[in-house]
Design a protein around this motif. Structure first.
Motif, mmCIF file in Angstrom:
data_model
loop_
_atom_site.group_PDB
_atom_site.id
_atom_site.type_symbol
_atom_site.label_atom_id
_atom_site.label_comp_id
_atom_site.label_asym_id
_atom_site.label_seq_id
_atom_site.Cartn_x
_atom_site.Cartn_y
_atom_site.Cartn_z
ATOM 1 N N ASP A 192 -6.606 10.950 2.485
ATOM 2 C CA ASP A 192 -7.028 9.901 3.410
ATOM 3 C C ASP A 192 -7.156 10.405 4.842
ATOM 4 O O ASP A 192 -7.683 9.692 5.704
ATOM 5 N N THR B 193 -9.374 1.500 -1.625
ATOM 6 C CA THR B 193 -8.712 0.682 -2.633
ATOM 7 C C THR B 193 -9.515 -0.581 -2.917
ATOM 8 O O THR B 193 -9.569 -1.071 -4.054
ATOM 9 N N ALA B 194 -10.144 -1.110 -1.865
ATOM 10 C CA ALA B 194 -10.878 -2.367 -2.004
ATOM 11 C C ALA B 194 -12.216 -2.201 -2.713
ATOM 12 O O ALA B 194 -12.768 -3.166 -3.221
ATOM 13 N N MET C 279 0.831 -1.206 0.000
ATOM 14 C CA MET C 279 0.000 0.000 0.000
ATOM 15 C C MET C 279 0.869 1.261 0.000
ATOM 16 O O MET C 279 1.851 1.340 0.742
ATOM 17 N N SER D 200 -4.702 5.179 6.947
ATOM 18 C CA SER D 200 -4.328 3.979 6.209
ATOM 19 C C SER D 200 -5.521 3.030 6.071
ATOM 20 O O SER D 200 -5.719 2.408 5.022
ATOM 21 N N SER E 14 -7.186 1.849 2.569
ATOM 22 C CA SER E 14 -7.343 0.453 2.177
ATOM 23 C C SER E 14 -8.780 0.138 1.808
ATOM 24 O O SER E 14 -9.044 -0.646 0.893
#
Length: 239
Positions: free
Chosen positions: A62, A234-235, A1, A227, A231
């Motif tokens: 983020d 991103t998923a 990542m 983070s 994630s």
């Protein structure tokens, strides 16, 4: 990542001299982005934009840091201006309050630092003490004093002991905004940290300046929360 991207709001100065130039400038002390980087994040500066752009901007970072700076306009929390309150920072107030609102709505991890903590409190309907005697002695000089965590809070989990913190301010939280709890106090009772409790989201404000310290615990927690958001994004498939 990839490292999570942390947006940092900027100071806005009408006149800044550097080299042969003297121009209006949006800037931030280097300690902010250096602390983000030391905590494992990547930093990007967020100069003022139209309030309607806040959600779009936060969709590309983020995590959010609302930086220190001038006093929040007392009109924002329904108070008459104290003569010791600084001149209004209208552009910053408008932009940062919009960012805070968008962060709360989207679940973007948020850390308010000094003015940023006060803006968070105001955004949620709280008020400020416009001047506290003795909290600023020498203009532009940081002082250090102890703060005590409130047991059971997120801040106390990160920093369970009494800690010396670098501070420079003359205003403080008065009435807490909706849903906020105080999570650290100075020895004189001044609110030094606030947060939104609960497992959902990560929203913390500190009255001191962690960017002037080597303790990365609070910043590392912001980066870790960012983070997690990165994630999740991103998923999630696009389209």
């Amino acid at each position: 990542m990839p490292r999570p991207l942390i947006g940092i709001t900027t100071y806005v100065e009408e006149s800044t001299r550097y080299g042969v130039w003297d121009l209006p400038t949006s800037l931030v002390p280097s300690g902010y982005y250096e602390l983000v980087q030391a905590a494992g994040g990547a930093a990007v500066l967020l100069p003022p934009d139209e309030p309607g752009a806040a959600a779009e901007v936060l969709g590309r970072v983020d995590g959010l840091i609302v930086a220190g700076g001038p006093d929040v306009d007392p009109a924002r929390y329904g108070a008459v201006r104290d003569p010791r309150t600084g001149a209004p920072a209208t552009v910053r107030d408008r932009w940062e309050l919009a960012l805070i609102g968008a962060a709360l709505e989207s679940g973007t991890p948020l850390l308010g630092i000094c003015r940023g903590m006060q803006a968070l409190n105001v955004a949620l309907g709280g008020t400020l003490i416009q001047h506290i005697d003795g909290h600023v002695d020498t203009p532009g000089v940081t002082s250090w004093h102890p703060v005590r965590p409130v047991p059971g809070t997120r801040y106390a989990e990160l920093v369970p002991e009494e800690a010396q913190v670098p501070t420079y301010h003359h205003q403080a939280v008065d009435r807490l905004g909706s849903g906020l709890v105080a999570s650290a106090y100075a020895l004189d009772g001044t609110v030094e940290a606030i947060e939104l409790p609960g497992p959902e989201g990560w929203v913390v404000g500190v009255q001191w300046h962690p960017e002037r310290d080597t303790d990365t615990r609070v910043m590392s927690a912001l980066v870790e929360a960012a983070s997690v958001l990165a994630s999740v994004r991103t998923a999630v498939p696009v389209g």
